[in-house]
Design a protein around this motif. Structure first.
Motif, PDB file in Angstrom:
ATOM      1  N   VAL A 137      45.559  93.544   5.525  1.00  0.00           N
ATOM      2  CA  VAL A 137      45.801  92.598   6.619  1.00  0.00           C
ATOM      3  C   VAL A 137      46.845  93.142   7.582  1.00  0.00           C
ATOM      4  CG1 VAL A 137      46.820  90.342   7.157  1.00  0.00           C
ATOM      5  CG2 VAL A 137      45.096  90.528   5.364  1.00  0.00           C
ATOM      6  N   VAL A 138      47.949  93.652   7.045  1.00  0.00           N
ATOM      7  CA  VAL A 138      49.046  94.125   7.896  1.00  0.00           C
ATOM      8  C   VAL A 138      48.663  95.422   8.604  1.00  0.00           C
ATOM      9  CG1 VAL A 138      51.448  94.881   7.946  1.00  0.00           C
ATOM     10  CG2 VAL A 138      50.769  92.984   6.461  1.00  0.00           C
ATOM     11  N   ALA A 139      48.032  96.349   7.874  1.00  0.00           N
ATOM     12  CA  ALA A 139      47.704  97.658   8.450  1.00  0.00           C
ATOM     13  C   ALA A 139      46.705  97.545   9.594  1.00  0.00           C
ATOM     14  CB  ALA A 139      47.164  98.576   7.359  1.00  0.00           C
ATOM     15  N   ALA A 140      45.793  96.591   9.504  1.00  0.00           N
ATOM     16  CA  ALA A 140      44.731  96.469  10.515  1.00  0.00           C
ATOM     17  C   ALA A 140      45.104  95.570  11.681  1.00  0.00           C
ATOM     18  CB  ALA A 140      43.461  95.933   9.852  1.00  0.00           C
ATOM     19  N   ALA A 141      46.265  94.956  11.636  1.00  0.00           N
ATOM     20  CA  ALA A 141      46.638  93.961  12.638  1.00  0.00           C
ATOM     21  C   ALA A 141      46.975  94.597  13.983  1.00  0.00           C
ATOM     22  CB  ALA A 141      47.830  93.150  12.144  1.00  0.00           C
ATOM     23  N   ASP A 191      45.736  89.364  14.732  1.00  0.00           N
ATOM     24  CA  ASP A 191      47.142  89.572  14.395  1.00  0.00           C
ATOM     25  C   ASP A 191      47.356  89.295  12.902  1.00  0.00           C
ATOM     26  OD1 ASP A 191      47.698  90.189  16.988  1.00  0.00           O
ATOM     27  OD2 ASP A 191      48.677  88.280  17.474  1.00  0.00           O
ATOM     28  N   ALA A 192      48.545  89.599  12.444  1.00  0.00           N
ATOM     29  CA  ALA A 192      48.921  89.291  11.060  1.00  0.00           C
ATOM     30  C   ALA A 192      50.252  88.558  11.057  1.00  0.00           C
ATOM     31  CB  ALA A 192      49.023  90.560  10.222  1.00  0.00           C
ATOM     32  N   VAL A 193      50.399  87.661  10.101  1.00  0.00           N
ATOM     33  CA  VAL A 193      51.646  86.943   9.904  1.00  0.00           C
ATOM     34  C   VAL A 193      52.121  87.213   8.477  1.00  0.00           C
ATOM     35  CG1 VAL A 193      52.752  84.680   9.787  1.00  0.00           C
ATOM     36  CG2 VAL A 193      50.970  85.112  11.499  1.00  0.00           C
ATOM     37  N   VAL A 194      53.358  87.654   8.341  1.00  0.00           N
ATOM     38  CA  VAL A 194      53.968  87.828   7.027  1.00  0.00           C
ATOM     39  C   VAL A 194      55.118  86.846   6.932  1.00  0.00           C
ATOM     40  CG1 VAL A 194      55.092  89.400   5.410  1.00  0.00           C
ATOM     41  CG2 VAL A 194      53.361  90.283   7.002  1.00  0.00           C
ATOM     42  N   ILE A 195      55.081  85.977   5.933  1.00  0.00           N
ATOM     43  CA  ILE A 195      56.083  84.917   5.787  1.00  0.00           C
ATOM     44  C   ILE A 195      56.909  85.163   4.533  1.00  0.00           C
ATOM     45  CG2 ILE A 195      56.447  82.443   5.469  1.00  0.00           C
ATOM     46  CD1 ILE A 195      53.694  82.015   6.784  1.00  0.00           C
ATOM     47  N   ASP A 210      48.842  77.065   9.801  1.00  0.00           N
ATOM     48  CA  ASP A 210      47.758  76.368  10.512  1.00  0.00           C
ATOM     49  C   ASP A 210      47.458  77.054  11.846  1.00  0.00           C
ATOM     50  OD1 ASP A 210      47.529  74.547   8.478  1.00  0.00           O
ATOM     51  OD2 ASP A 210      48.686  72.963   9.478  1.00  0.00           O
ATOM     52  N   ARG A 211      48.489  77.486  12.537  1.00  0.00           N
ATOM     53  CA  ARG A 211      48.295  78.166  13.818  1.00  0.00           C
ATOM     54  C   ARG A 211      47.574  79.502  13.615  1.00  0.00           C
ATOM     55  NH1 ARG A 211      47.400  78.073  19.237  1.00  0.00           N
ATOM     56  NH2 ARG A 211      48.313  79.892  20.269  1.00  0.00           N
ATOM     57  N   ALA A 212      47.965  80.223  12.579  1.00  0.00           N
ATOM     58  CA  ALA A 212      47.321  81.510  12.286  1.00  0.00           C
ATOM     59  C   ALA A 212      45.844  81.319  11.978  1.00  0.00           C
ATOM     60  CB  ALA A 212      48.034  82.190  11.120  1.00  0.00           C
ATOM     61  N   ARG A 213      45.527  80.313  11.185  1.00  0.00           N
ATOM     62  CA  ARG A 213      44.131  80.053  10.838  1.00  0.00           C
ATOM     63  C   ARG A 213      43.331  79.620  12.071  1.00  0.00           C
ATOM     64  NH1 ARG A 213      42.645  79.357   5.599  1.00  0.00           N
ATOM     65  NH2 ARG A 213      41.163  77.702   6.129  1.00  0.00           N
ATOM     66  N   VAL A 219      47.241  85.979   7.107  1.00  0.00           N
ATOM     67  CA  VAL A 219      48.561  85.564   6.640  1.00  0.00           C
ATOM     68  C   VAL A 219      48.853  86.137   5.261  1.00  0.00           C
ATOM     69  CG1 VAL A 219      50.085  83.618   6.119  1.00  0.00           C
ATOM     70  CG2 VAL A 219      48.358  83.392   7.916  1.00  0.00           C
ATOM     71  N   VAL A 220      50.043  86.713   5.123  1.00  0.00           N
ATOM     72  CA  VAL A 220      50.558  87.174   3.832  1.00  0.00           C
ATOM     73  C   VAL A 220      51.815  86.364   3.546  1.00  0.00           C
ATOM     74  CG1 VAL A 220      51.545  89.094   2.537  1.00  0.00           C
ATOM     75  CG2 VAL A 220      49.641  89.496   4.121  1.00  0.00           C
ATOM     76  N   LEU A 221      51.864  85.719   2.389  1.00  0.00           N
ATOM     77  CA  LEU A 221      53.013  84.910   1.996  1.00  0.00           C
ATOM     78  C   LEU A 221      53.772  85.619   0.887  1.00  0.00           C
ATOM     79  CD1 LEU A 221      54.660  82.234   2.001  1.00  0.00           C
ATOM     80  CD2 LEU A 221      52.979  81.329   0.369  1.00  0.00           C
ATOM     81  N   VAL A 222      55.051  85.872   1.118  1.00  0.00           N
ATOM     82  CA  VAL A 222      55.928  86.462   0.103  1.00  0.00           C
ATOM     83  C   VAL A 222      56.839  85.345  -0.388  1.00  0.00           C
ATOM     84  CG1 VAL A 222      57.609  88.272  -0.426  1.00  0.00           C
ATOM     85  CG2 VAL A 222      55.845  88.668   1.323  1.00  0.00           C
ATOM     86  N   SER A 223      56.634  84.908  -1.632  1.00  0.00           N
ATOM     87  CA  SER A 223      57.299  83.695  -2.101  1.00  0.00           C
ATOM     88  C   SER A 223      57.503  83.724  -3.606  1.00  0.00           C
ATOM     89  CB  SER A 223      56.455  82.467  -1.711  1.00  0.00           C
ATOM     90  OG  SER A 223      57.077  81.264  -2.112  1.00  0.00           O
TER      91      SER A 223
END
Length: 297
Positions: A137-141, A191-195, A210-213, A219-223
């Motif tokens: 996701v991140v590499a292709a954004a 685009d990509a979003v990393v949270i 929701d905005r990303a979708r 979206v990648v979530l780090v949690s």
């Protein structure tokens, strides 16, 4: 498990369920855990628990895994939920200081022990499929928005900065509330979003996802705790255990996860990363002058 049970009561229920499957050493660890005060466990290292139970730190970690906590940080997180909600921050700080004591050598060791435990726990939680999806996701954004508020801000800024140095368009966003709307306006398809968000489900996270979708951004979530809450709404969840004690920095494991993402992205397009690194070096030399090498011998 009943939701009305306190964390320590839940721990006792789990121990009772698996008791017959435990070894004598693991039972010794469990007997200590169910009788100790939550804060006694919260501020203890695996080595200290091993000494207290006449076992070893390896046995302590293995017992935590048998109980379903993944490791000592997992148990601490479960116990900390009630502890942090019922005990004021200044009181928690006082208890932390009292437990650590004043021996500078012990203080040094304790910080490194907790950092090691968190990193080891993070390593054990590795999900190869999720990591592969996150890297893709991140590499292709076309552009990467990295979000981290409060204590998560350093991890977000670290990832955005390093992505930029590899030739990827990336920006760190740390705004909360009304101001965040302006930042989200430019998020677009591809685009990509990393949270980076350990546990608290901020409204900003829901709005951002929701905005990303809506626009078609990945979206990648780090949690640590929010993975289940957003399952099916994000492309990948990467685990980054937070600190239940406050002894080590909150973004520690998030930064390490970011470094793993960066190295994996480098491996996908080595030429691009090297080329931009070379350009960065050239620009630095223009600004600062060439680096002088002092002869030796």
């Amino acid at each position: 498990m009943e939701n009305s049970l306190s964390p320590i009561e839940q721990l006792r229920a789990v121990v009772k369920q698996v008791w017959d499957e435990l070894s004598p050493a693991e039972r010794a660890v469990c007997q200590f855990l169910v009788s100790a005060a939550p804060e006694q466990i919260l501020f203890a290292s695996a080595q200290e628990l091993g000494t207290a139970t006449g076992t070893s730190n390896a046995t302590v970690i293995r017992t935590m895994q048998r109980l379903g906590f993944g490791g000592l940080p997992g148990l601490k997180r479960a116990l900390a939920t009630e502890f942090t909600s019922s005990v004021a921050p200044d009181v928690r700080l006082q208890q932390r200081i009292s437990h650590v004591g004043h021996d500078l050598s012990d203080i040094w060791t304790r910080v490194f022990d907790e950092a090691f435990e968190r990193i080891e726990h993070c390593k054990r939680l590795f999900d190869q499929e999720a990591f592969t999806r996150a890297v893709s996701v991140v590499a292709a954004a076309g552009s990467v928005l990295v979000y981290g508020a409060g204590a998560s801000e350093p991890a977000a800024r670290h990832l955005a900065l390093k992505l930029g140095r590899r030739g990827h368009r990336a920006r760190a966003i740390t705004a909360t509330g009304f101001v965040l709307a302006d930042e989200l306006l430019w998020l677009s398809h591809g685009d990509a979003v990393v949270i980076f968000q350990p546990g608290r489900r901020l409204k900003e996270i829901d709005v951002l996802i929701d905005r990303a979708r809506a626009v078609g951004a990945g979206v990648v979530l780090v949690s640590d705790e929010l993975g289940a809450a957003f399952e099916g709404k994000v492309e990948a969840v990467l685990s980054a255990p937070h600190t239940p004690t406050g002894i080590t920095a909150e973004p520690l494991t998030g930064i390490i996860v970011a470094d793993a993402l960066l190295l994996a992205i480098d491996s996908l397009d080595e030429n691009r990363s090297v080329a931009y690194s070379h350009q960065l070096t050239g620009l630095r030399e223009q600004l600062l002058g060439p680096r002088r090498v002092t002869p030796t011998g």
